[in-house]
Write a protein that holds these residues in place. Structure first.
Motif, PDB file in Angstrom:
ATOM      1  N   ASN A  92       0.822  -1.202   0.000  1.00 27.30           N
ATOM      2  CA  ASN A  92       0.000   0.000   0.000  1.00 27.30           C
ATOM      3  C   ASN A  92       0.863   1.260   0.000  1.00 27.30           C
ATOM      4  O   ASN A  92       0.866   2.047   0.940  1.00 27.30           O
ATOM      5  N   GLU A 165       1.644   1.123   7.545  1.00 30.15           N
ATOM      6  CA  GLU A 165       0.833   1.738   6.500  1.00 30.15           C
ATOM      7  C   GLU A 165       1.087   1.086   5.145  1.00 30.15           C
ATOM      8  O   GLU A 165       0.159   0.881   4.359  1.00 30.15           O
ATOM      9  N   LYS A 168      -0.090  -3.354   5.106  1.00 30.27           N
ATOM     10  CA  LYS A 168      -1.268  -3.354   5.977  1.00 30.27           C
ATOM     11  C   LYS A 168      -1.666  -4.748   6.464  1.00 30.27           C
ATOM     12  O   LYS A 168      -2.205  -4.902   7.562  1.00 30.27           O
ATOM     13  N   ASP A 169      -1.447  -5.778   5.642  1.00 31.85           N
ATOM     14  CA  ASP A 169      -1.881  -7.119   6.009  1.00 31.85           C
ATOM     15  C   ASP A 169      -0.853  -7.877   6.844  1.00 31.85           C
ATOM     16  O   ASP A 169      -1.130  -8.999   7.293  1.00 31.85           O
TER      17      ASP A 169
END
Length: 449
Positions: A92, A165, A168-169
């Motif tokens: 991300n 950030e 994210k996973d």
């Protein structure tokens, strides 16, 4: 059992004898020969000085991490003998790399694929963190395990939300001496270099941010912990703006060195202004001696907030007491390594809630504040090395639009460290200028890795 994958714990002899050897591996915690050798921290000690009344021996060097005796074992779980499982990573990050950053990022990917170690030698504010996103992603995609480590707690704390950030996973783990979170298995770990003592052949990629920083620099125990935490086929990635000469000699032939003399915004590094201050060490004793400091603070505060570096905690506290009456309540504060409000004060300074933050060298590197100028009290003090002065100067103009940030070195002796720091900053600026002229003009202005 996965919790102990690459994580080593100390186990007594009886517990080890009853342990399932199919699931766990163990090795003697201390080897006793002519001297004792601790397999947790790598230190060697005298037999006579480490002997206990029981006849056993202990390691005094790493005792703060728990007592370890010659009858103990270091135990970790056996990894399953199977190929790593590739997986899809939720990445991300929507940012853009400059051409220089992209070139370094791509070289790191090539080095990783070709099983080479890397050192990124990039100026402060060059965006080193963004350049490592892609090699972290590659390692995770291959089913590997990554550790991002730094000697400084503040660096780890700043890196953590940025990595959360971007990935994210990933259930990212943040570890340091006083961290509230207990250990758990994670494919992506952020920790201080001291925490590496608890790992054994755990990581496929270990990234050391600020490899030249205290307390890692010159510490044989932390170096041993780093090497022991890496898998036999693992890769190392060092990040620094100021590599010491001995490190460059040490890694010759083993590491690919990737240089970047340009900051992300492509503005030059701020060259320090050397200001003679005869009485800096005793300026807090009377108002007359304080005049020069107050004059420059007034000048700098017109456009910026100020980081005021002090050579010791005792000096910092005395100076703060004398400065406080000249400012409104809440406009200035101080922070040092043992300050219980350290984390909160740094965050408030980042939010520009203070006009002046007095600090020791704990904030010399790894932290970013917008719109700051820097004053170094007694830049000639022995606590300030060439590298630390370069790093301190690098706190200015790291991000955002230029706000007339300045770097002031107050001194009463023109030391070798001061001269070398200024020379290095000017040299990097000249290299960046040539780099832009000779290479950057031949390609587009920005690119993805």
């Amino acid at each position: 059992m996965q919790e102990l994958l690459g994580r080593q714990i100390v186990m007594g002899q009886k517990d080890w004898e009853n342990c399932n050897k199919d699931c766990f591996s163990g090795r003697p915690a201390i080897i006793v020969k002519e001297r004792i050798f601790c397999q947790r921290c790598g230190s060697s000690q005298s037999i006579s000085e480490t002997k206990l009344p029981t006849g056993e021996h202990y390691c005094p060097v790493c005792i703060k991490y728990g007592k370890i005796k010659s009858s103990d074992y270091l135990v970790t779980s056996n990894p399953k003998v199977e190929s790593p499982q590739t997986r899809k990573i939720h990445f991300n990050w929507q940012g853009k790399l400059t051409i220089g950053q992209s070139r370094v990022a791509n070289r790191l990917l090539v080095n990783f694929e070709e099983n080479r170690h890397s050192l990124v030698w990039a100026v402060t504010g060059s965006g080193k963190t963004e350049m490592i996103f892609f090699v972290i992603k590659k390692c995770l995609e291959k089913g590997g395990r990554v550790c991002l480590t730094s000697p400084r707690i503040d660096v780890c704390r700043e890196l953590y939300p940025r990595l959360v950030e971007v990935f994210k996973d990933e259930n990212i783990l943040l570890l340091y001496g006083e961290s509230e979170e207990k250990y758990r298995y994670s494919a992506l770990t952020i920790c201080t270099t001291h925490q590496l003592l608890h790992f054994y052949q755990a990581f496929d990629l270990v990234i050391v941010d600020e490899i030249d920083a205290f307390p890692y620099e010159g510490d044989a125990v932390l170096r041993f912990a780093l090497m022991q935490s890496l898998k036999s086929i693992g890769r190392l990635l060092y990040l620094t703006a100021t590599p010491p000469n001995h490190l460059l000699k040490e890694i010759t032939g083993e590491f690919s060195i990737e240089k970047l003399p340009l900051r992300f915004h492509q503005r030059p590094l701020i060259v320090p202004e050397k200001i003679w201050y005869e009485n800096w060490s005793s300026c807090y004793k009377n108002k007359h001696k304080m005049k020069k400091l107050l004059h420059y603070l007034k000048e700098l505060l017109v456009n910026n907030h100020v980081l005021l570096f002090c050579p010791s905690i005792a000096y910092l506290k005395k100076l703060y007491t004398k400065l406080a009456p000249f400012f409104l309540q809440g406009e200035l504060t101080f922070v040092f390594s043992e300050d219980e409000e350290r984390k909160e004060k740094v965050e408030k300074m980042r939010q520009q809630k203070y006009r002046i933050l007095l600090t020791t060298t704990i904030l010399e590197r790894g932290v970013t504040f917008e719109n700051v100028s820097v004053i170094v009290m007694g830049a000639n003090h022995s606590v300030y090395t060439k590298s630390s002065l370069v790093q301190i100067a690098g706190r200015v103009d790291r991000k955002g639009e230029f706000k007339s940030g300045r770097v002031i070195f107050f001194y009463n002796q023109n030391t070798k460290a001061i001269r070398q720091a200024c020379q290095e900053i000017k040299g990097m600026n000249q290299l960046a200028k040539e780099w832009l002229k000779n290479e950057m003009s031949m390609v587009p202005k920005s690119s993805n890795a």
